[in-house]
Design an enzyme around this catalytic site. Structure first.
Site, PDB file in Angstrom:
ATOM      1  CG  ASP A 133     -35.246   5.622  34.878  1.00  0.00           C
ATOM      2  OD1 ASP A 133     -36.374   6.005  34.509  1.00  0.00           O
ATOM      3  OD2 ASP A 133     -34.212   6.293  34.715  1.00  0.00           O
ATOM      4  CG  HIS A 187     -33.770  10.000  26.138  1.00  0.00           C
ATOM      5  ND1 HIS A 187     -32.760  10.917  26.362  1.00  0.00           N
ATOM      6  CD2 HIS A 187     -33.453   8.906  26.869  1.00  0.00           C
ATOM      7  CE1 HIS A 187     -31.878  10.399  27.215  1.00  0.00           C
ATOM      8  NE2 HIS A 187     -32.277   9.172  27.529  1.00  0.00           N
ATOM      9  NE  ARG A 202     -27.045   1.862  18.861  1.00  0.00           N
ATOM     10  CZ  ARG A 202     -27.427   2.174  20.114  1.00  0.00           C
ATOM     11  NH1 ARG A 202     -26.617   1.963  21.124  1.00  0.00           N
ATOM     12  NH2 ARG A 202     -28.621   2.684  20.344  1.00  0.00           N
ATOM     13  CD  GLU A 256     -31.232  10.351  32.312  1.00  0.00           C
ATOM     14  OE1 GLU A 256     -31.952   9.556  32.949  1.00  0.00           O
ATOM     15  OE2 GLU A 256     -30.410   9.995  31.450  1.00  0.00           O
ATOM     16  CD  GLU A 260     -36.018   9.550  34.032  1.00  0.00           C
ATOM     17  OE1 GLU A 260     -36.748   8.635  34.466  1.00  0.00           O
ATOM     18  OE2 GLU A 260     -34.809   9.389  33.747  1.00  0.00           O
ATOM     19  CG  ASP A 304     -32.077   8.818  36.367  1.00  0.00           C
ATOM     20  OD1 ASP A 304     -31.373   8.583  37.368  1.00  0.00           O
ATOM     21  OD2 ASP A 304     -32.036   8.138  35.329  1.00  0.00           O
ATOM     22  NE  ARG A 317     -26.241  12.056  30.692  1.00  0.00           N
ATOM     23  CZ  ARG A 317     -27.373  11.361  30.782  1.00  0.00           C
ATOM     24  NH1 ARG A 317     -27.338  10.045  30.921  1.00  0.00           N
ATOM     25  NH2 ARG A 317     -28.534  11.979  30.727  1.00  0.00           N
ATOM     26  CD  GLN A 336     -25.265   6.831  31.461  1.00  0.00           C
ATOM     27  OE1 GLN A 336     -25.330   8.028  31.738  1.00  0.00           O
ATOM     28  NE2 GLN A 336     -26.267   6.177  30.907  1.00  0.00           N
ATOM     29  CE1 TYR A 341     -21.868   2.805  27.341  1.00  0.00           C
ATOM     30  CE2 TYR A 341     -23.874   1.515  27.080  1.00  0.00           C
ATOM     31  CZ  TYR A 341     -22.823   2.210  26.516  1.00  0.00           C
ATOM     32  OH  TYR A 341     -22.728   2.294  25.159  1.00  0.00           O
ATOM     33  CE  LYS A 366     -28.723   6.888  34.025  1.00  0.00           C
ATOM     34  NZ  LYS A 366     -29.541   7.930  33.388  1.00  0.00           N
ATOM     35  CB  THR A 374     -33.236   9.148  41.953  1.00  0.00           C
ATOM     36  OG1 THR A 374     -32.229   8.291  41.421  1.00  0.00           O
ATOM     37  CG2 THR A 374     -34.347   9.331  40.931  1.00  0.00           C
ATOM     38  CB  THR A 410     -34.527  11.250  29.431  1.00  0.00           C
ATOM     39  OG1 THR A 410     -33.538  10.855  30.373  1.00  0.00           O
ATOM     40  CG2 THR A 410     -34.355  12.708  29.079  1.00  0.00           C
ATOM     41  CD  GLU A 413     -32.099  13.565  24.580  1.00  0.00           C
ATOM     42  OE1 GLU A 413     -32.905  13.563  23.645  1.00  0.00           O
ATOM     43  OE2 GLU A 413     -32.421  13.319  25.751  1.00  0.00           O
TER      44      GLU A 413
HETATM   45 MN    MN Z   1     -33.274   7.963  33.568  1.00  0.00          MN
END
Ligand code: MN
Length: 414
Positions: A122, A129, A138, A195, A197, A229, A233, A236, A240, A249, A253, A346, A360
């Site tokens: 992926d 995104h 950040r 997501e 995709e 996908d 969250r 994750q 991650y 994830k 899928t 995404t 988002e």
């Molecule tokens: Mn993805």
């Protein structure tokens, strides 16, 4: 171009498309087919009957053997099928017995995974995104990591849990560390997301140690599907770092069942958006391109009477092209094999209404979606159905992907 099969103008599957898939036929065995209007044309039977030459590409119940044949064979087969389905060709049109054996109604067959997927990758190729997610994590001034515009970032996903639409998706459980807690808990995910995709299937592929040059990329891309996908969250967030997505994830899928070929997408080519800084030469070619594919995600909760579009975006918003993804994936000598699946990441557009996931769309839950009927959603809830659809708008016809749909089932009891 006109078929003797009647196809409505809004259908995703006119004679200009002819996407490939695998379905369970009346005899219980998996057969290869193409979609035409409301029907499936059975390629396994058509081949047995001697109408597709002698390659036996559609005997195995998966499309891997056909994918391995390469671009010239794909193009030849597609043109031959267009000829057989044409209003002017009597072979099928005037043979009621053959027609009865090779045509099935789409609503009477069960679609299966089109290929044995050995490996799945992926990417993370949407600038909007990556910028939105980076801004959340950040701040806007450090949104993109320093490597993002130099290479097509990706992670290796899990092939075993790829399912064909429609499929139920069980809410995963796992380790979650609530923001105000000092230690993780074990619980069902509370932040389940989709997501939006696309993904492409690899054709012949390459030997280990022999990269695919970007100029040859289209010889190795069989075609595209829609992909969801599914992402947890909260799992994750805790897991991650430092190696990327894992259990957040790989529980599921979903892909759409029909693979739309590059030949069908050809009329919808668009210039790839400008890339600044210019990529290194192995990622660069004259007139690299993308496609104008309209994409939409729809949400239906248990109480809503009909699904509601929650985002509209377009494939052409992707920063990195499929050819660049393929060239980058193999540049170190990594070998790709027929049936491998490479996904876009995404796909978000430049506006708030074109964001490709709940993370988002609700800005991590800060701005819940307001749905028709008064419900709100920060994340997906049990019994919600999320459907992604996509199509190219032609002059009086559509080259469509059908849809990828999944309903959320409650987590297992502890
Ligand atoms: Mn993805």
């Amino acid at each position: 171009m006109q078929s003797f099969i009647e196809v409505a103008p809004e259908s995703h599957f006119p004679i200009q498309n002819l996407p490939f898939g695998v379905f369970r036929a009346g005899d219980g065995a998996p057969h290869a087919g193409i979609a035409i209007g409301d029907f499936v044309l059975d390629l396994t039977i058509l081949e047995q009957a001697g109408h597709l030459g002698s390659q036996r590409a559609f005997a195995g119940g998966f499309l891997n053997a056909f994918m391995a044949l390469g671009r010239a064979a794909w193009k030849h087969t597609r043109e031959h099928l267009q000829h057989l389905l044409s209003a002017d060709t009597p072979t099928l049109r005037d043979d009621a017995d053959l027609r009865a054996r090779v045509f099935h109604r789409q609503d009477e067959v069960t679609m299966l995974l089109p290929a044995r997927i050995g490996d799945y990758t992926d990417f993370y190729s949407s600038f909007h995104h990556a910028h939105n997610v980076g801004t959340m994590l950040r701040g806007a001034d450090k949104a993109l990591m320093p490597n993002w515009k130099s290479l097509a970032v990706a992670y290796h996903g899990r092939a075993s849990s790829i399912v064909v639409s429609p499929a139920e998706v069980r809410r995963p459980r796992g380790q979650i560390k609530p923001p105000d807690a000092s230690a993780p808990i074990f619980a069902a995910s509370r932040c389940l997301d989709f997501e939006l995709e696309t993904a492409f299937f690899v054709g012949p592929g390459n030997k280990r140690g022999e990269p695919i040059p970007i100029a040859r990329a289209e010889d190795h891309i069989f075609g595209f599907v829609l992909m969801n996908d599914w992402s947890a969250r909260d799992i994750q967030t805790w897991e991650y770092q430092p190696l990327g997505p894992f259990l957040a994830k790989n529980f599921c899928t979903s892909i759409s069942p029909w693979i739309v070929t590059l030949d069908a997408l050809e009329p919808f080519r668009k210039e790839l958006p400008a890339q600044d800084p210019a990529p290194l030469s192995y990622l660069k070619r004259a007139a690299d391109f993308t496609y104008d594919i309209q994409l939409e995600a729809r949400l239906q909760t248990a109480t809503m009477r009909e699904a509601q579009a929650i985002t509209r975006t377009n494939f052409r918003h992707l920063y990195w092209s499929a050819a660049q993804q393929l060239a980058h994936h193999t540049v170190n000598g990594c070998n790709l094999q027929p049936g491998d699946l490479l996904a876009s990441g995404t796909i978000s557009g430049p506006t708030e209404q074109s964001r490709g996931c709940m993370l988002e769309l609700t800005w991590r839950g800060a701005n819940p979606l307001r749905l028709n009927g008064g419900e709100t959603r920060k994340w997906l809830e049990d019994n919600d159905t999320l459907t992604i659809t996509g199509w190219c708008e032609g002059d009086g016809y559509r080259v469509g992907f059908g849809e990828v749909s999944g309903k959320i089932a409650p987590a297992l009891e502890s």
